[in-house]
Each structure stands twice: as structure tokens, then as C-alpha cells.
Design a protein around this motif. Structure first.
Motif, mmCIF file in Angstrom:
data_model
loop_
_atom_site.group_PDB
_atom_site.id
_atom_site.type_symbol
_atom_site.label_atom_id
_atom_site.label_comp_id
_atom_site.label_asym_id
_atom_site.label_seq_id
_atom_site.Cartn_x
_atom_site.Cartn_y
_atom_site.Cartn_z
ATOM 1 N N ARG A 304 0.787 -0.999 0.165
ATOM 2 C CA ARG A 304 -0.041 0.159 -0.018
ATOM 3 C C ARG A 304 0.885 1.277 -0.131
ATOM 4 O O ARG A 304 0.423 2.325 -0.517
ATOM 5 C CB ARG A 304 -0.891 -0.052 1.099
ATOM 6 C CG ARG A 304 -1.817 -1.190 1.588
ATOM 7 C CD ARG A 304 -2.852 -1.353 0.267
ATOM 8 N NE ARG A 304 -2.378 -2.212 -0.473
ATOM 9 C CZ ARG A 304 -3.315 -2.718 -1.615
ATOM 10 N NH1 ARG A 304 -4.269 -1.924 -1.994
ATOM 11 N NH2 ARG A 304 -2.774 -3.553 -2.448
ATOM 12 N N ALA A 305 2.019 1.109 0.497
ATOM 13 C CA ALA A 305 2.748 2.335 0.543
ATOM 14 C C ALA A 305 3.730 2.739 -0.612
ATOM 15 O O ALA A 305 4.136 3.748 -0.855
ATOM 16 C CB ALA A 305 4.210 2.187 1.573
ATOM 17 N N GLY A 306 3.680 1.721 -1.702
ATOM 18 C CA GLY A 306 4.404 1.838 -3.078
ATOM 19 C C GLY A 306 3.396 2.045 -3.928
ATOM 20 O O GLY A 306 3.904 2.022 -5.104
ATOM 21 N N ARG A 307 2.278 2.423 -3.905
ATOM 22 C CA ARG A 307 1.152 2.294 -5.111
ATOM 23 C C ARG A 307 1.541 3.718 -5.943
ATOM 24 O O ARG A 307 1.371 3.532 -7.220
ATOM 25 C CB ARG A 307 -0.251 2.415 -4.645
ATOM 26 C CG ARG A 307 -0.721 1.157 -3.766
ATOM 27 C CD ARG A 307 -0.902 -0.009 -4.790
ATOM 28 N NE ARG A 307 -1.923 -0.148 -5.792
ATOM 29 C CZ ARG A 307 -3.081 -0.482 -5.486
ATOM 30 N NH1 ARG A 307 -3.161 -1.128 -4.268
ATOM 31 N NH2 ARG A 307 -4.062 -0.410 -5.976
ATOM 32 N N GLU A 308 1.976 4.831 -5.415
ATOM 33 C CA GLU A 308 1.994 6.024 -6.002
ATOM 34 C C GLU A 308 3.346 6.598 -6.091
ATOM 35 O O GLU A 308 3.686 7.461 -6.739
ATOM 36 C CB GLU A 308 1.086 7.121 -5.509
ATOM 37 C CG GLU A 308 -0.414 6.543 -5.495
ATOM 38 C CD GLU A 308 -1.441 7.672 -4.649
ATOM 39 O OE1 GLU A 308 -2.557 7.535 -5.193
ATOM 40 O OE2 GLU A 308 -0.925 8.259 -4.095
ATOM 41 N N ALA A 309 4.496 6.115 -5.210
ATOM 42 C CA ALA A 309 5.622 6.673 -4.903
ATOM 43 C C ALA A 309 6.455 5.824 -4.122
ATOM 44 O O ALA A 309 5.823 4.883 -3.605
ATOM 45 C CB ALA A 309 5.658 8.240 -4.316
ATOM 46 N N PRO A 310 7.701 5.788 -4.105
ATOM 47 C CA PRO A 310 8.615 5.234 -3.140
ATOM 48 C C PRO A 310 7.993 5.346 -1.735
ATOM 49 O O PRO A 310 7.529 6.553 -1.348
ATOM 50 C CB PRO A 310 9.978 5.662 -3.179
ATOM 51 C CG PRO A 310 10.055 6.378 -4.715
ATOM 52 C CD PRO A 310 8.462 6.708 -4.880
ATOM 53 N N GLY A 311 7.863 4.165 -0.923
ATOM 54 C CA GLY A 311 7.488 4.172 0.503
ATOM 55 C C GLY A 311 8.221 3.677 1.415
ATOM 56 O O GLY A 311 9.377 2.945 1.330
ATOM 57 N N ARG A 312 7.605 3.264 2.711
ATOM 58 C CA ARG A 312 8.120 2.741 3.690
ATOM 59 C C ARG A 312 7.288 2.039 4.722
ATOM 60 O O ARG A 312 6.158 2.511 4.818
ATOM 61 C CB ARG A 312 9.094 3.759 4.635
ATOM 62 C CG ARG A 312 9.757 3.128 5.772
ATOM 63 C CD ARG A 312 10.650 4.197 6.565
ATOM 64 N NE ARG A 312 11.730 4.322 5.656
ATOM 65 C CZ ARG A 312 12.770 5.485 5.649
ATOM 66 N NH1 ARG A 312 12.604 6.144 6.778
ATOM 67 N NH2 ARG A 312 13.641 5.598 4.830
ATOM 68 N N VAL A 313 7.465 0.860 5.095
ATOM 69 C CA VAL A 313 6.690 0.146 5.803
ATOM 70 C C VAL A 313 7.500 0.031 7.446
ATOM 71 O O VAL A 313 8.695 -0.356 7.318
ATOM 72 C CB VAL A 313 6.040 -1.261 5.477
ATOM 73 C CG1 VAL A 313 7.302 -2.134 5.060
ATOM 74 C CG2 VAL A 313 5.198 -1.920 6.423
ATOM 75 N N TYR A 314 6.580 0.100 8.506
ATOM 76 C CA TYR A 314 7.161 -0.005 9.893
ATOM 77 C C TYR A 314 6.445 -1.263 10.301
ATOM 78 O O TYR A 314 5.289 -1.113 10.584
ATOM 79 C CB TYR A 314 6.942 1.184 10.672
ATOM 80 C CG TYR A 314 7.676 2.441 10.228
ATOM 81 C CD1 TYR A 314 8.874 2.754 11.068
ATOM 82 C CD2 TYR A 314 7.383 3.045 9.427
ATOM 83 C CE1 TYR A 314 9.759 3.832 10.637
ATOM 84 C CE2 TYR A 314 8.084 4.334 8.881
ATOM 85 C CZ TYR A 314 9.109 4.687 9.640
ATOM 86 O OH TYR A 314 9.974 5.934 9.382
ATOM 87 N N ARG A 315 6.888 -2.172 10.685
ATOM 88 C CA ARG A 315 6.513 -3.509 10.931
ATOM 89 C C ARG A 315 6.771 -3.818 12.268
ATOM 90 O O ARG A 315 7.957 -3.696 12.763
ATOM 91 C CB ARG A 315 6.922 -4.745 10.157
ATOM 92 C CG ARG A 315 6.517 -4.766 8.714
ATOM 93 C CD ARG A 315 7.179 -5.959 8.094
ATOM 94 N NE ARG A 315 6.585 -6.117 6.579
ATOM 95 C CZ ARG A 315 7.021 -6.791 5.595
ATOM 96 N NH1 ARG A 315 8.382 -7.447 5.711
ATOM 97 N NH2 ARG A 315 6.200 -6.904 4.465
ATOM 98 N N CYS A 316 5.588 -4.087 13.035
ATOM 99 C CA CYS A 316 5.844 -3.768 14.785
ATOM 100 C C CYS A 316 6.415 -5.343 15.273
ATOM 101 O O CYS A 316 5.598 -5.824 16.115
ATOM 102 C CB CYS A 316 4.767 -3.487 15.236
ATOM 103 S SG CYS A 316 4.151 -1.720 14.944
ATOM 104 N N TRP A 317 7.152 -5.860 14.507
ATOM 105 C CA TRP A 317 7.882 -7.225 14.859
ATOM 106 C C TRP A 317 8.982 -7.210 14.410
ATOM 107 O O TRP A 317 9.619 -6.465 13.695
ATOM 108 C CB TRP A 317 6.938 -8.326 14.631
ATOM 109 C CG TRP A 317 6.788 -8.548 12.966
ATOM 110 C CD1 TRP A 317 7.433 -9.611 12.152
ATOM 111 C CD2 TRP A 317 5.713 -7.906 12.080
ATOM 112 N NE1 TRP A 317 7.210 -9.435 10.964
ATOM 113 C CE2 TRP A 317 6.139 -8.476 10.671
ATOM 114 C CE3 TRP A 317 4.810 -7.134 12.406
ATOM 115 C CZ2 TRP A 317 5.268 -8.155 9.711
ATOM 116 C CZ3 TRP A 317 4.037 -6.421 11.077
ATOM 117 C CH2 TRP A 317 4.135 -7.098 10.002
#
Length: 829
Positions: A304-317
Motif C-alpha cells: 500500500r505504501a508503494g502504489r504512487e511513490a517510493p514508500g516505507r513500512v514499519y513492521r511492529c515485529w
């Protein structure tokens, strides 16, 4: 089969391309209502038309667009019901089943129906299954006929998504009942704040459910936070999905994992949890269970973070924890309640899926439980074929339990109230009002929560559409519904009527509907002041200690879930009823049995009336059936063992003699070991058992006489010869033989009494030599032998030398074979 990553146009461009190539209407089936509405809006935007012109959508209780649509986006459940009504789908050229990899139950069913339609009714119907994961072997085989369907793999210009591993500083386990520890929500909120400062763009936060959405939103008070979940109103969802000029934080559940683009998202914060349906088949309890997200779902969320531009995901594990996650979520067919699924299969003419191409066979235990439920509801016959009543239930579009409740509650409480209560139970729209269902109903009616009330009213209207007095709300075939006559006598409205049955109070009306839907969850309090209940289905259930339903003797329980390791389920929603209503609603569970059992050394006779596992009355039984009493005594002896009988020395000796004959002579001599005697109690002890009423009577039984019944005739006439009680020895004494089952018998006799005995005696027609225990004058063994002749030659000289010194008054001749046997010492000189 089309495999393409998120954002590649599976949901938007593919249907338009199919429409251009095939003409007719293209139906796109989506697993979620939110995705259905969003996909239709996206398609309408792409063609530059308002929704409802050539692009429309439909879901339960809501539809935009009429005939002649170019593309119609529908929920999978709605399309399944359409196919049941008209499987030929006139005017439809293709069906796109989106997000097949998620393995929702409706999607599995829809795929099987579509394949069946193409094989038997519509060869021209195009079926396209789309997936964001490459695990397509099973899908392509199901779509194909003789050979697997072709798989087209597409790529998209996806932007890179950087991964940040941000586990909580301390391990945070899931709480009992699948609840989320508040410390995890604290951590998620802190990660969101960090992500806000480290990145640009909007943030999408994944948590397992609405309670967690509310928890994170409260922790981010003062920030621009928008919730997004399936039960929101259309306006609230549109607000969360619309692009804005200001940065925002959208907190959502798994509904935003796929088939949905939230504009402006550059960052995803993932709590790593999902909420999935689970069913305890043995107890008939279902619940939404919080579990760890799968790796494929985590990838979907990150995308979902990379649909329109570079993104980042923070995984809480942690990255290590990530390797331990399941590759894919469990298919819903493996964990869910299958009652509605089984009814759909029966309505299709394929009970239990016979002849259909299902991606996965339903679990046998779950399918058996579902079919048995449908039989009890009279929705299917004994062969699994759907009945007319079952078709009416299917047309209601609710779980079979709730459909039954709507049909059978209407004559009791009136159609309007029945629909309102079923709508509340079906959507669970008022769950924030606690476990008191009548209180929920009142809150919905007064509009305490405008969104919940709107959804509830819409569902009530939907239930009213298509239900008429003579069809969907008719009583069961062959007579009135269970308890309907009592309801009519109490002033209930006639079937299909909107007139409320005023005699039934509102609180009890809720209990009537719940009890009809879940008769196996009717519960009675276990004791005065207790918060725990015994449910008719056999499981215990507990109220929250602060519940307003405390001190209610009887409850009709709608939702109860049991956490692992807990003896009792937790009651989530219920309504008060009384005993007479419980009897009426669950009449098929009421039984009266005579219980005659052996209990701690005595016969207990009771007449027990029960509603399933709930004991209603338990009184002494005045004249118990003698045969049942004997059966209870036999059962008590078998469980307690033969030691409950009084075994005299004579009885024990007789048993050992019989065991000896069985061991050395075989048939017809019977076995008399414990197992054989317990198995054949009636054969040897039947006459005595008829008079037994307790342990004292057992102690008076003459076991010796009873055992003699086992002597086989006519062989019994030689019993004393084959296994004699005593043997005469040379001194003239009659000495008792000691038997020990399969061992040779023992003759313990004074040595002096067998002087002159040249050969060892034998029994059992001479087959078994007796074991001689030769005794001193003080009756202590001095020799043991089965070969007397050898003893006289080899053993006696040494024994004589020893005994002469110890017993000088006794005769110890050098030649025992010619000596006179005696049992007395020499007379004094």
C-alpha cells in the motif's frame, strides 16, 4: 488466471478491457463491501461517467445502476445468491473473481459455481480469477477443464518500499480471548508518531479490528486521524478514501489490504495482527480470533505504501519473527462455520459439494456439523437435499440459524420486531453496547450511535424485502414451527404480519429470537449469585462480573467464545428468558430419562428431566425397572471389579480348580479369569443379581454356588476326579490340594506320612504331576519335588540326617519305601 501485483490494474483496467473485447456486461466480484464500492468508483472515474450510468455496483442492501451496465462490481456473497436464482446470467459475458488468493468462503463457492455453469450452461462465459500472489496451481487446475487454465503473469511499475523492523521493547503476548494488549497499541501509536517525523505523505496503519482502531485513534488525539473499516457509513468511508491537501493518518483493518487504493499513502505502520473467524465444532461456538498476520498479507499491506511513490513500512515485529509467520493465511473453509456454505451447496443441487470443483474439500467434521444443523432446522432432508423451507431460508440472505429465527419468531413476536432483532444479530451493529442485547436494541431504536442505527435500519429493510406471509416467513413444512402454537396462544401476530405481539415484552422478544437461532446456547445459572451458566449444548459460559445481566436465571446466548485453556466460554451477547420460554424454544432438546446407576456401592434410581445438558428436574424413581437395575449392578461390578463380591475360601478354591481344568484340559472347561467372569456375569451370577440393591446385598451372595453354574455338563460329573479337593496319602490322611490356576497343584504333607509312596501322584487324568511340599514334623518344608522316586534315592538321605538330629522322637528309617507311614512320633519308652 491473471497474476499481477497490487496497483497493476487487475481491478480497474482488466474489466474495461474485457468489456471492449467481449461486449455484454462484465461482473467483477470483490470479497469486501468497501472494496466493491471503491472499485466501482474508480472504474466510473476512468470512463469519465457518474456511477450508475454504465458502471455500477451491488451489495447486500445497496445497489447503484440498473440494466445494461458495462461493468458491475458486486460482492462475492451477492453474486452467489444471484447465481442460485438465475445461473444462466443472461447478458453477462465474463466474471472476474478478484483476489482469489485470499480464499474467502464465498469466493471458493463462487468459483465452483462459475466452473459448473460454464461446463453445463454457458460455454461462452469467460471466467477470470485474479491474484496478487504466484500461488496459482490449484486455481488454474480448478478453472481448467481437461487441462489447467492458462496463467498470465503481469508486472507493474511498483515503487520500492523500505522495511523498518520496530518490535516492541518487551514481548507483548495476545491476551485471553484474542484481546490486544494495550501496550501494543501504545507501541503502534509511538511508531506512527516516529513515522510522521521521518517521512512525508499520509500514513496507513493496520490493526486487527474496530476496537484497536478506536484505541490507536484515542492515543493519537490531536492528530489528523481517520478510521477506515467495513461497517462505517458510505460517507465516512469516502472521507477516508478521498485525497486531501493536508497530511493524515488512516487507521484501518484488513479491509484495506487489497483491491483498494488509499490515495496519498507513503507510509504503512503494521501491527502484524489480523482477525479471522474460527469455529469450535465440538462446542458449536464461533468467534473472531486475533492471530499473527501471514507473510503474504504482510507483503500486501506493505505494498500500500508503494502504489504512487517510493514508500516505507514499519513492521511492529522483528525480522526473526517474520520468518516464523505462516506463508499464507488459512483458507476460510478450513476454519469457519460451514452452515451457510452447506445450504448454498444443497440449494445448488450438490449436497456437500458433490460434483463441484472446489479448491479444497471442506473438513469432514465441520461439514458433518453443518449438515446436521441444517437437518435440525428442516432445511435439508436426510439425503442432504434442500427442502422448500430451506429455499425460503436461503432467500432471506442470512445465516441459516438467523433465517430460522426470523421465520419461526414472526408468529410469536410479530414480523417487524423479528426483523429488527435478526438485523441486530446479523450485523452485530450494536456491539459497542455491551453484552445486554435488549439494551442494544433500545439503543439502536433511539439512535444512540447514528452510524450503527443507519446500518441496522438498512439491514431491517433488506430483510423485509422479498419476505411475504406465504413464502419466506411460513412455518416449517408439515406443521407449525416449534413452539409456534404456544406463541399464538400468548397473543403473537400471525406469520408475516407487521403487528407486534404486544403480550411478549421487548426483552423477552429478543430472547425468543436468540433462543430460536441458538437453542444449544440457552443457559441456566449454575448457582445463586453465580455469573457462570450451563449451556444446553454442554459448555459452560461466564458473564462479565459487571454485566447488567447478572442475577438472570436463564439466558439465550447469541455470542460466546472460549479462549484456549479456559473451561468456560465468555458470554459476549445474550438476552434474558424464563424457563417456560426455554422449554418452548428448545423443545427438541427436552428429554426425560430414568437414570439407574451404581454409585459408590449402591444403586441410585432417579428420573431426570433435562434440556440438553441442563438438568431441569431430578427426583427419586419409585418403581425402577428390574432389568435396568440388574444392568446397573452389572455395570457397577464391571467397573469396580470382582472384589466387590465376598469371596470365601471355598469360592476361591473352586475358582482355582476351574482355572486349572481350563488350563490343562481346555474345552468344555470355562475360563474364570476376571475378564471372563465379568463378561459372563449373567451366565453365572444372573439369578443373584436380580435381588441386589446395594453393596450389602452383594456381600450376601453365595459366590461358591454361583460359580458351580459354570461347571460344564456332563463333564462336571468328573470334576472331583480331575481336580480333586483332597488326596489320600499312605498314612490314611486326606490332605487338601492347593490350586493356583495354570500352575500344577501343590500337596503339602508331612514327610513321614508318605513313606512307602513310590510314585508321584497326578491329577487331570494323570496328565499333571502334583508338586509335593514335604514337611518336617513342625510343618516346615524340607523338600519340594514332582519326582518322588528321585527324591527317595538322592534327597532323602541328607534330609534324614538333618531331621534325626532335630526330631529324635520321630522315626527316620533308612529305607522309607518299606517303612510304615505315620503322622505321629514314636511312643515314649
Amino acid at each position: 488466471m491473471l497474476v499481477a501485483p497490487p496497483g497493476s490494474g487487475k481491478t480497474s483496467l482488466l474489466p474495461l478491457a474485457l468489456g471492449d473485447a467481449l461486449g455484454g456486461t462484465i461482473i467483477v466480484a470483490e470479497p469486501r463491501r468497501l472494496a466493491t464500492r471503491a472499485a466501482a468508483a474508480r472504474l466510473a472515474m476512468l470512463v469519465g461517467e457518474p456511477l450508475g450510468q454504465r458502471i455500477g455496483y451491488a451489495m447486500r442492501g445497496e445497489r447503484t445502476g440498473g440494466q445494461g451496465l458495462r461493468v458491475e462490481v458486486v460482492t462475492t456473497g451477492l453474486l452467489v445468491r444471484r447465481l442460485q436464482q438465475n445461473p444462466e446470467l443472461p447478458g453477462v459475458s465474463a466474471i472476474v473473481i478478484d483476489e482469489c488468493h485470499e480464499r474467502h468462503l464465498d469466493a471458493d463457492l463462487l468459483l465452483a459455481f462459475c466452473v459448473d455453469i460454464r461446463a453445463n450452461l454457458r460455454e461462452d462465459l469467460a471466467i477470470v480469477a485474479t491474484s496478487a500472489t504466484p500461488d496459482t496451481v490449484r486455481l488454474s487446475r480448478a478453472l481448467g477443464t481437461d487441462v489447467p487454465a492458462p496463467v498470465i503473469t503481469a508486472s507493474a511499475a511498483l515503487f520500492e518500499v523500505a522495511v523498518e523492523w520496530v518490535p516492541p521493547p518487551v514481548a507483548v503476548p495476545l491476551l485471553p480471548g484474542g484481546r490486544v494488549d494495550p501496550r501494543l497499541l501504545d507501541h503502534v501509536a509511538a511508531v506512527v508518531q516516529r513515522a510522521w517525523t521521518e517521512n512525508d505523505g499520509d500514513i496507513l496503519v493496520f490493526v486487527p479490528g474496530e476496537a484497536e482502531i478506536d484505541g490507536v485513534t484515542r492515543r493519537l488525539a490531536g492528530w489528523n486521524v481517520l478510521p477506515l473499516f467495513g461497517r462505517q457509513s458510505k460517507a465516512e468511508q469516502d472521507r477516508a478514501l478521498a485525497a486531501t491537501a493536508t497530511r493524515r493518518i488512516v487507521v484501518t483493518t484488513s479491509v484495506a489490504e487489497s483491491s483498494l487504493t488509499v490515495p496519498g499513502i507513503r507510509v504503512v505502520v503494521d501491527a502484524g495482527l489480523a482477525r479471522e473467524p474460527r469455529t469450535d465444532q465440538s462446542r458449536g461456538l464461533g468467534a473472531l480470533v486475533t492471530c499473527r498476520v501471514s507473510r503474504s498479507s504482510a507483503d500486501q499491506r506493505a505494498g500500500r505504501a508503494g502504489r504512487e511513490a517510493p514508500g516505507r513500512v514499519y513492521r511492529c515485529w522483528s525480522a526473526v519473527d517474520h520468518t516464523h509467520l505462516d506463508e499464507h493465511p488459512a483458507p476460510e473453509i478450513a476454519t469457519a462455520d460451514l452452515a451457510g456454505f452447506a445450504l448454498d451447496l444443497a440449494a445448488w443441487g450438490a449436497p456437500a459439494g458433490a460434483g463441484l470443483t472446489l479448491l479444497e474439500a471442506p473438513p469432514a467434521v465441520a461439514m458433518t456439523a453443518a449438515t446436521e444443523l441444517l437437518r435440525r432446522l428442516e432445511a435439508v432432508d436426510d439425503s442432504g437435499r434442500i427442502t422448500e423451507r430451506g429455499r425460503r431460508m436461503g432467500a432471506i440472505g442470512a445465516h441459516p440459524r438467523l433465517a430460522r429465527a426470523l421465520m419461526d419468531a414472526t408468529p410469536r413476536i410479530g414480523a417487524d420486531r423479528a426483523r429488527e432483532i435478526v438485523a441486530m444479530l446479523s450485523d452485530d451493529a450494536g456491539r459497542d453496547f455491551g453484552d445486554d442485547l435488549p439494551a442494544r436494541w433500545r439503543a439502536l431504536r433511539r439512535g444512540a450511535d447514528r452510524g450503527a442505527t443507519a446500518r441496522w435500519r438498512e439491514e431491517t429493510k433488506r430483510l423485509s424485502r422479498g419476505t411475504t406471509a406465504g413464502t419466506a416467513l411460513a412455518p416449517p413444512a408439515g406443521g407449525a414451527s416449534p413452539g409456534a402454537a404456544a406463541g399464538a396462544q400468548a397473543g403473537g401476530a400471525s406469520a408475516g404480519s407487521s403487528r407486534p405481539a404486544a403480550v411478549v415484552p421487548d426483552d423477552l422478544a429478543v430472547g425468543v429470537v436468540v433462543g430460536l437461532a441458538y437453542p444449544d446456547r440457552i443457559g441456566r445459572v449454575r448457582g445463586v449469585g453465580s455469573a457462570t451458566y450451563q449451556m444446553s449444548g454442554g459448555t459452560g459460559a461466564a458473564l462479565d462480573p459487571q454485566s447488567p445481566l447478572r442475577n438472570t436465571t436463564w439466558l439465550a446466548i447469541a455470542v460466546a467464545d472460549r479462549a484456549p485453556g479456559r473451561a468456560d466460554a465468555r458470554i459476549r451477547s445474550a438476552a434474558p428468558i424464563d424457563e417456560q420460554t426455554a422449554r418452548d424454544l428448545a423443545g427438541e432438546l427436552v428429554s426425560t430419562t430414568d437414570q439407574i446407576r451404581w454409585d459408590d456401592g449402591r444403586i441410585v434410581t432417579r428420573r431426570v428431566e433435562a434440556l440438553g445438558a441442563i438438568v431441569l428436574n431430578d427426583v427419586p424413581l419409585a418403581n425402577p425397572d428390574p432389568l435396568l437395575v440388574q444392568a446397573a449392578v452389572r455395570d457397577g461390578i464391571r467397573r469396580s471389579g470382582l472384589s466387590v463380591l465376598r469371596w470365601s475360601e471355598a469360592a476361591l478354591a473352586l475358582r482355582q480348580r476351574l482355572a486349572f481344568c481350563h488350563a490343562y484340559l481346555g474345552a468344555p472347561w470355562p475360563a474364570v479369569d476376571d475378564e471372563a467372569l465379568l463378561t459372563g456375569l449373567d451366565e453365572w451370577l444372573g439369578t443373584e443379581l436380580a435381588a441386589v440393591r446395594g453393596a450389602r446385598d452383594l456381600s450376601h451372595i453365595d459366590v461358591t454356588s454361583a460359580l458351580r453354574r459354570l461347571l460344564p455338563w456332563p463333564a462336571a460329573s468328573r470334576f472331583g476326579e480331575l481336580a480333586p479337593e483332597r488326596l489320600e496319602v499312605p498314612s490314611g490322611s486326606q490332605v487338601r490340594l492347593t490350586y493356583d490356576g495354570a500352575e500344577p497343584p501343590v500337596l503339602a504333607v508331612k514327610l513321614q506320612e508318605v513313606f512307602g509312596w513310590t510314585a508321584t501322584p497326578a491329577v487331570a487324568d494323570g496328565r499333571v504331576p502334583v508338586v509335593l511340599h514335604l514337611l518336617s514334623p513342625a510343618r516346615r518344608p524340607v523338600a519340594i519335588t514332582s519326582d518322588l522316586a528321585s527324591f527317595w534315592r538322592q534327597g532323602y538321605p541328607q534330609v534324614r540326617a538333618d531331621l534325626r538330629a532335630r526330631y529324635p522322637r520321630h522315626a527316620w528309617p533308612e529305607d522309607p519305601l518299606t517303612a510304615t507311614p505315620t503322622k505321629r512320633p514314636k511312643p515314649r519308652q
